[in-house]
Design an enzyme around this catalytic site. Structure first.
Site, short mmCIF file in Angstrom:
data_model
loop_
_atom_site.label_atom_id
_atom_site.label_comp_id
_atom_site.label_asym_id
_atom_site.label_seq_id
_atom_site.Cartn_x
_atom_site.Cartn_y
_atom_site.Cartn_z
N LYS A 22 1.09 -2.73 10.30
CA LYS A 22 0.75 -3.35 8.67
C LYS A 22 1.04 -2.88 7.17
O LYS A 22 2.13 -3.11 6.54
CB LYS A 22 -0.73 -4.56 9.04
CG LYS A 22 -0.40 -4.97 6.87
CD LYS A 22 -2.05 -5.61 6.66
CE LYS A 22 -2.85 -4.84 6.33
NZ LYS A 22 -2.74 -4.93 5.41
N ASN A 23 0.30 -1.65 7.22
CA ASN A 23 0.57 -1.13 6.50
C ASN A 23 1.94 -0.11 6.31
O ASN A 23 2.43 0.56 5.46
CB ASN A 23 -0.39 -0.22 5.88
CG ASN A 23 -1.24 -1.14 5.20
OD1 ASN A 23 -1.31 -2.21 5.46
ND2 ASN A 23 -3.02 -0.91 5.48
N ARG A 93 -1.68 -7.69 -2.39
CA ARG A 93 -1.49 -7.00 -3.81
C ARG A 93 0.37 -6.26 -3.39
O ARG A 93 1.13 -5.42 -3.36
CB ARG A 93 -2.89 -5.75 -2.87
CG ARG A 93 -3.65 -6.60 -3.57
CD ARG A 93 -5.29 -6.07 -3.76
NE ARG A 93 -5.04 -4.96 -5.35
CZ ARG A 93 -4.06 -3.69 -4.93
NH1 ARG A 93 -3.20 -3.37 -4.32
NH2 ARG A 93 -3.91 -3.33 -6.43
N CYS A 117 -8.93 -6.95 -5.62
CA CYS A 117 -9.13 -7.68 -4.70
C CYS A 117 -10.91 -7.78 -4.39
O CYS A 117 -11.33 -6.89 -5.31
CB CYS A 117 -8.30 -7.47 -3.85
SG CYS A 117 -8.92 -5.99 -2.47
N ARG A 122 -8.51 -1.45 -8.61
CA ARG A 122 -7.46 -1.28 -6.61
C ARG A 122 -6.02 -1.35 -8.67
O ARG A 122 -5.34 -1.67 -8.52
CB ARG A 122 -6.67 -2.03 -6.10
CG ARG A 122 -7.75 -1.78 -5.36
CD ARG A 122 -7.47 -2.84 -4.01
NE ARG A 122 -7.12 -1.88 -3.47
CZ ARG A 122 -6.19 -2.81 -1.37
NH1 ARG A 122 -6.86 -3.44 -1.84
NH2 ARG A 122 -5.44 -2.45 -1.22
N PRO A 123 -6.44 -0.46 -9.94
CA PRO A 123 -5.41 -0.42 -10.76
C PRO A 123 -3.84 0.33 -9.82
O PRO A 123 -4.09 1.08 -9.19
CB PRO A 123 -5.70 0.51 -11.69
CG PRO A 123 -6.97 1.17 -10.69
CD PRO A 123 -7.06 0.45 -9.26
N VAL A 124 -3.08 -0.33 -11.09
CA VAL A 124 -1.72 0.70 -10.51
C VAL A 124 -1.28 1.69 -11.71
O VAL A 124 0.26 1.89 -11.53
CB VAL A 124 -0.33 -0.78 -10.31
CG1 VAL A 124 -0.78 -1.18 -8.86
CG2 VAL A 124 -0.72 -1.64 -11.36
N ASP A 307 -10.16 2.72 6.38
CA ASP A 307 -9.80 1.51 6.50
C ASP A 307 -10.68 1.26 7.71
O ASP A 307 -10.45 0.05 8.79
CB ASP A 307 -8.55 0.95 6.86
CG ASP A 307 -7.67 0.50 5.78
OD1 ASP A 307 -6.38 0.75 6.23
OD2 ASP A 307 -8.19 0.39 4.93
N ARG A 399 -4.60 -11.65 8.29
CA ARG A 399 -3.73 -10.83 7.78
C ARG A 399 -3.65 -9.71 8.62
O ARG A 399 -2.33 -9.21 7.92
CB ARG A 399 -4.70 -10.66 6.03
CG ARG A 399 -4.39 -12.40 5.01
CD ARG A 399 -5.47 -11.46 3.82
NE ARG A 399 -3.61 -10.34 3.29
CZ ARG A 399 -4.41 -9.28 2.68
NH1 ARG A 399 -5.74 -9.63 2.01
NH2 ARG A 399 -4.09 -8.62 2.12
C1 EPZ Z 1 -3.82 1.39 0.68
O1 EPZ Z 1 -3.89 0.79 -0.37
C2 EPZ Z 1 -3.28 0.65 2.01
N1 EPZ Z 1 -2.79 -1.06 1.46
C3 EPZ Z 1 -4.94 -0.35 2.23
O2 EPZ Z 1 -5.04 -0.49 3.79
C4 EPZ Z 1 -6.38 1.57 2.26
O3 EPZ Z 1 -7.15 0.90 1.92
C5 EPZ Z 1 -5.97 2.46 1.09
O4 EPZ Z 1 -4.46 2.53 0.85
C6 EPZ Z 1 -6.86 3.55 1.32
O5 EPZ Z 1 -5.64 4.18 2.64
C7 EPZ Z 1 -1.73 -0.56 2.70
O6 EPZ Z 1 -0.63 0.24 2.28
C8 EPZ Z 1 -0.79 -2.14 1.53
P1 EPZ Z 1 -4.62 3.70 -2.66
P2 EPZ Z 1 -3.41 1.31 -1.85
O7 EPZ Z 1 -3.52 3.05 -4.68
O8 EPZ Z 1 -2.06 2.04 -1.75
C9 EPZ Z 1 -7.13 4.25 -6.68
C10 EPZ Z 1 -5.82 -2.61 4.36
O9 EPZ Z 1 -7.50 -2.79 4.69
N2 EPZ Z 1 -5.84 4.03 -7.79
O10 EPZ Z 1 -4.40 4.38 -2.19
O11 EPZ Z 1 -3.77 0.22 -2.84
C11 EPZ Z 1 -7.58 2.82 -6.27
O12 EPZ Z 1 -8.29 2.27 -7.18
C12 EPZ Z 1 -5.57 -2.25 3.21
O13 EPZ Z 1 -5.04 -2.70 5.37
C13 EPZ Z 1 -5.67 4.47 -9.10
O14 EPZ Z 1 -7.19 4.88 -9.75
O15 EPZ Z 1 -4.67 1.74 -1.77
C14 EPZ Z 1 -8.45 3.42 -4.95
O16 EPZ Z 1 -10.10 3.79 -5.50
C15 EPZ Z 1 -6.77 -2.06 2.66
N3 EPZ Z 1 -4.42 3.91 -9.57
C16 EPZ Z 1 -7.77 4.58 -4.25
O17 EPZ Z 1 -6.91 5.34 -5.43
C17 EPZ Z 1 -3.41 3.28 -8.72
O18 EPZ Z 1 -2.27 3.33 -9.94
C18 EPZ Z 1 -6.87 4.46 -3.80
O19 EPZ Z 1 -5.84 3.38 -3.16
C19 EPZ Z 1 -2.90 3.83 -8.00
C20 EPZ Z 1 -4.96 3.88 -6.58
#
Ligand code: EPZ
Length: 421
Positions: A22-23, A93, A117, A122-124, A307, A399
């Site tokens: 999926k990811n 998301r 969520c 999960r900020p961007v 995960d 999902r």
């Molecule tokens: C990806 O989410 C995956 N989703 C998640 O899988 C997975 O748990 C996660 O990576 C970690 O491996 C997809 O790939 C679609 P992050 P993502 O950005 O990219 C912080 C599942 O179950 N952060 O790596 O959204 C954030 O808050 C899902 O399939 C910021 O602060 O996660 C988190 O604490 C759940 N600012 C950490 O970084 C940002 O701009 C990692 O988040 C981006 C992230």
């Protein structure tokens, strides 16, 4: 609202065919927007999130056709919109991943901010920082990100404050069409990022350092559509390996990619499993033994994946001994704990660590799923709990796990979907 009724019982035994990841599928589908011609993406899992992404691409004007084997052809040569509406982004998301491609290809994008969520805020901010570094004008207003660039984006050096998977993917997809060289430092090394890189390179992108924490991208003028096969889902595979381990059984996961799963396989071996790895399959056998407790600390790849954290909390809940599971990625990813305790587990939360004392048995009780991976930890516990466990809100599971009843039934699990209000 659908529920799953699971009867705890004997050892699971049999074969599971691992679906596409999926990811990896989600960013790769978003990346089809970068090409001025059709791409054929195969091994795409049949999941609600994928359907949402396909609907989003269609709403932007991409031509979408799906054949009987779930190979999806996306033709983004003529787009009619650059707006990803809240209605779609709020349900998934990963829709935010269309921002980079739209900005790179068309110089404009309006994408709803993905809300937080269950597992965290999960900020961007890191995504937006990367786009701004490449010269985009970024405004956030009324819950939307408005991104614009006058002419082509310019290659830039982007250093991520923390490892972010989709942040790396979004900035990467903007950089491949930018003018000049970009570097992304402290980049995510997850295999799904590597899969996206391979697809982009197949379309004509120039990327060095694939699989490392520093990606070097030399922008090109255009990308052409190309066929691509999505990698196997390492989280789904790991989840079914744990399903066999928690019941003392044995399973062979086919169409898998063992070399993306070392941290998980090491922990399963430490729990007492015999693991045999082949090129595209993984076999696990517990020989009827009770698992041993294993300590877990989640980390970015190649560390232990967040995960898989909930699944190992379930495994540890009936293991021999005590264990500590520490979650370092997300701030609220232990919601499965109170549900597992309702089944008789003995788990306390201490900050970002779950302290688990393995119990001899779990007993069925009604429980509720809260997020994708937590829901499957309840399934795992229900497979060994005495009696019939009813799990509510299983739309979370749909999902991320394709054909869950069929796959569990295929290895002897007694699972029934109960449609309810
Ligand atoms: C990806 O989410 C995956 N989703 C998640 O899988 C997975 O748990 C996660 O990576 C970690 O491996 C997809 O790939 C679609 P992050 P993502 O950005 O990219 C912080 C599942 O179950 N952060 O790596 O959204 C954030 O808050 C899902 O399939 C910021 O602060 O996660 C988190 O604490 C759940 N600012 C950490 O970084 C940002 O701009 C990692 O988040 C981006 C992230």
């Amino acid at each position: 609202m659908d529920k799953l009724l699971i009867t705890g019982g004997g050892e699971l035994q049999g074969n599971v065919r691992v679906s596409g990841a999926k990811n990896a599928a989600l960013p790769i589908l978003a990346a089809t927007l970068l090409a001025d011609g059709p791409s054929q993406i195969s091994n795409v899992p049949h999941l609600h999130d994928v359907t949402t992404m396909i609907a989003l691409l269609g709403s932007l004007g991409a031509g979408v056709t799906v054949d009987e084997s779930m190979t999806i052809e996306i033709d983004a040569s003529e787009l009619t919109s650059q707006r990803a509406p809240y209605e779609l982004v709020k349900t998934m998301r990963a829709s935010f991943l269309v921002l980079g491609p739209l900005l790179a290809r068309f110089g404009a994008a309006e994408v709803s901010l993905p809300g937080g969520c269950a597992i965290g805020a999960r900020p961007v901010d890191q995504h937006l920082k990367g786009f701004a570094a490449m010269g985009a004008q970024i405004d956030v207003k009324d819950g939307y990100v408005f991104a614009r660039s006058d002419g082509r984006l310019k290659g830039a050096r982007v250093v991520m404050d923390m490892v972010t998977v989709t942040g790396t993917e979004n900035v990467l997809m903007a950089a491949v069409l930018a003018e000049g060289r970009s570097t992304i430092e402290n980049a995510a090394r997850e295999p799904e990022v590597t899969d996206l890189c391979e697809y982009l390179i197949a379309m004509g992108a120039r990327i060095e350092g694939v699989g490392s924490d520093t990606l070097i991208i030399d922008g090109v003028e255009r990308l052409t559509g190309h066929p691509y096969t999505v990698m196997p889902d390492r989280v789904e595979c790991g989840t079914y390996l744990v399903a066999a381990a928690i019941t003392g059984g044995r399973v062979k996961c086919t169409h898998a990619r063992p070399n993306t799963m070392s941290a998980v396989l090491d922990k399963l071996r430490a729990a007492g499993a015999e693991i045999v790895e082949a090129d595209d399959s993984i076999s696990l056998d517990m020989y009827g033994a009770r698992p041993k407790a294993v300590d877990i600390r989640t980390a970015p790849y190649p560390g232990f994946p967040t995960d898989m954290q909930a699944q190992f909390v379930a495994l540890n809940s009936i293991a021999e001994g005590a264990s500590r599971v520490t979650e370092t990625i997300f701030e609220n990813r232990f919601m499965h704990v109170q549900e597992l305790n309702r089944l008789g587990a003995d788990i306390q939360i201490d900050g970002n660590t779950a302290v688990i004392h393995g119990v001899d048995r779990l007993a069925a009780a009604p429980v509720m799923a809260t997020d994708l991976r937590a829901s499957f930890s309840l399934v795992l516990a229900a497979l060994v709990a005495e009696g019939k466990t009813l799990i509510d809100r299983i739309y979370h599971i749909d999902r991320g796990y394709e054909c869950i009843e069929e796959k569990l039934a295929g290895i002897g699990g007694e699972v029934q979907r109960v449609s309810g209000r």
